[in-house]
Design a protein around this motif. Structure first.
Motif, short mmCIF file in Angstrom:
data_model
loop_
_atom_site.label_atom_id
_atom_site.label_comp_id
_atom_site.label_asym_id
_atom_site.label_seq_id
_atom_site.Cartn_x
_atom_site.Cartn_y
_atom_site.Cartn_z
N GLN A 25 0.84 -1.20 0.00
CA GLN A 25 0.00 0.00 0.00
C GLN A 25 0.88 1.26 0.00
OE1 GLN A 25 -2.27 1.30 3.40
NE2 GLN A 25 -4.13 1.49 2.16
N GLU A 30 -3.52 0.03 -4.50
CA GLU A 30 -4.75 -0.29 -3.77
C GLU A 30 -4.74 -1.80 -3.63
OE1 GLU A 30 -8.28 1.26 -5.65
OE2 GLU A 30 -7.33 3.21 -5.88
N ALA A 32 -6.41 -5.56 -2.21
CA ALA A 32 -7.40 -6.46 -1.62
C ALA A 32 -6.63 -7.71 -1.23
CB ALA A 32 -8.49 -6.79 -2.63
N MET A 120 -11.82 0.21 -1.40
CA MET A 120 -10.41 0.33 -1.76
C MET A 120 -10.07 1.74 -2.22
SD MET A 120 -9.98 -3.32 -3.68
CE MET A 120 -8.32 -3.07 -4.28
N ILE A 125 -7.91 -1.15 3.14
CA ILE A 125 -7.44 -2.44 2.65
C ILE A 125 -8.57 -3.44 2.88
CG2 ILE A 125 -5.77 -4.29 2.97
CD1 ILE A 125 -3.78 -2.08 3.95
N ALA A 126 -9.00 -4.08 1.81
CA ALA A 126 -10.11 -5.03 1.92
C ALA A 126 -9.56 -6.41 2.23
CB ALA A 126 -10.90 -5.06 0.62
#
Ligand code: ADP
Ligand code: ASP
Ligand code: MG
Length: 414
Positions: A25, A30, A32, A120, A125-126
């Protein structure tokens, strides 16, 4: 980014994972993240199901086994928050990840990405538990063992990710399982086609379905280790293994080996039906009921008819289905007309895979000769355009893999 069970096993390792994620990051991506349950957890949960009811309801099995990933998703989100990152978990039913209703081996049908993309884009942060989804009638499903790889590829496809990095406990795809053959070599690149074939014949580094999905959706997949320290010297200029298309590999202009990799699978069992009538429709009466019971038949040999118009038929099924297959066949004994049923669960399938064999003769001969020289008997053979598989005694698996690894000159030179 996907992290497997060993990478998620315990608070210390989850912190390490959180740091790897945070670094991505910080580099401006971005992110996941898809996570597996802690190593050993899914096995533990499966045992509970068996103890509760040997003939358990697969829908309830999914409720139990999907829980392992829920725990690690929450823990990783918390750990990221502790490092000062914004993070939240998105469970399979919350996204949702829609699957069919084949419990314990569900297939992903489609996935909504709106909520995920919005989160996102907002800098969050997913974190998504792998392995789980939601059936049409609103129940939790799981994707089959090793299914978090497939979850990761599905998420990557849905959000149009630049890449899907699969972090595991080895630093890439090797010419064979590096835990069995110390001389295995890391591959910098492997084609989707070869990876698909390797996974389907037993290289459990990626779930087979994750590779076919990546191939279909054009997802760029990289396999790499979560256990390499920042200051460690990488094995080569690529941190892991890239899965590439055939054309891409051509473009890299690498010297191609005849054989790319070797895999073994001990989860096969052999069934022989003796003295089956040698007439049209006989094999259909054998395999029809097995297909109806969703039992996958892999290798098949039907010998030339013997006297009295009879023949023996040999084939393999997954070991887990052996008992069911045997029971089904016994019940059909009169209709099929065989004499005896002989079964053997102590067999293994060893396969060599490589696109190089499309254009080269003698690959099979090398395999058979090398095994014969070590006294290893071949019980069945099957082939595809880029693969040759043999069925052997399970006790000889490791020896066979080593012998073939040397025979095709795949051993690392030190
Ligand atoms: P994860 O929990 O990260 O999903 P898996 O145990 O499912 O990890 O897969 C990684 C393991 O796959 C490795 O530890 C290795 O023993 C095994 N493996 C089998 N074949 C190969 C191969 N050709 N290359 C690398 N690893 C392999
Ligand atoms: N935890 C599941 C399993 O052990 C899924 C995965 O790890 O990929 O099969
Ligand atoms: Mg796995």
């Amino acid at each position: 980014m996907k992290f497997g069970g060993t990478s998620m096993a315990g608070s210390e390792r989850i912190r390490r994972v959180a740091n790897i994620v945070r670094r991505q990051q910080a580099a401006g991506h971005e992110v996941a993240v898809v996570v597996s349950a802690m190593a050993g957890e899914t096995d533990r949960l499966v045992t509970f199901c068996r103890e509760a009811n040997p003939l358990y309801d697969p829908a309830e099995y999914d409720v139990v086994v999907a829980s392992g990933e829920q725990v690690t998703a929450g823990l990783l989100a918390m750990t990221l928050q502790a490092l000062g990152c914004q993070a939240r978990s998105w469970l399979g039913w919350q996204l949702p990840i829609h699957t069919d209703d084949a419990h314990a081996k569900a297939r992903i049908e489609e996935m909504d990405s709106g909520a995920l993309l919005a989160s996102m884009a907002a800098g969050e942060i997913a974190v998504i538990p792998g392995f789980q989804g939601l059936s049409g009638d609103g129940r939790i499903t799981t994707l089959g063992r090793g299914g978090s790889d497939t979850s990761a590829v599905a998420v990557a496809a849905a959000i149009g990710a630049e890449r899907c990095d699969i972090y595991t406990d080895v630093d890439g795809v090797y010419t064979t399982d590096p835990r069995i053959v110390a001389k295995a070599r890391k591959l910098k690149f492997v084609t989707y086609e070869e990876m698909l074939e390797l996974a389907s014949v037993g290289s459990k580094v990626l779930q087979t379905r994750s590779v076919s999905l990546a191939m279909k959706e054009g997802v760029r997949v990289q396999v790499l280790s979560s256990f390499i320290d920042d200051d460690a010297t990488p094995a080569d200029e690529i941190p892991g293994t890239m899965i590439v298309s055939d054309e891409e590999l051509e473009g890299l202009d690498m010297e191609r080996q005849l054989i790319t990799g070797i895999a073994a699978d001990k989860n096969e069992a052999k069934i022989i039906l003796t003295r089956v009538p040698d007439r049209p429709g006989a094999v259909a009466t054998i395999f029809g009921p097995l297909a109806a019971a969703s039992i996958n038949v892999d290798m098949i040999i039907q010998n030339v008819g013997r006297d009295k118009g009879e023949t023996d038929v040999t084939f393999t099924v997954p070991s887990a289905d052996l008992l069911r297959a045997q029971t089904l066949l016994e019940a059909q004994k009169a209709a099929i007309g065989f004499n005896r049923i002989i079964t053997d669960a102590k067999v293994a399938k060893v396969s060599v895979v490589g696109v190089g064999m499309k254009s080269h003769a003698g690959v099979a001969a090398t395999m058979f000769r090398s095994l014969a020289d070590r006294g290893i008997n071949i019980q069945a053979i099957s082939t595809s355009e880029i693969k040759i598989s043999v069925l052997i005694d399970e006790d000889e698996t490791e020896l066979a893999v080593r012998v073939l690894h040397s025979a095709y000159e795949l051993d690392a030179v030190d």
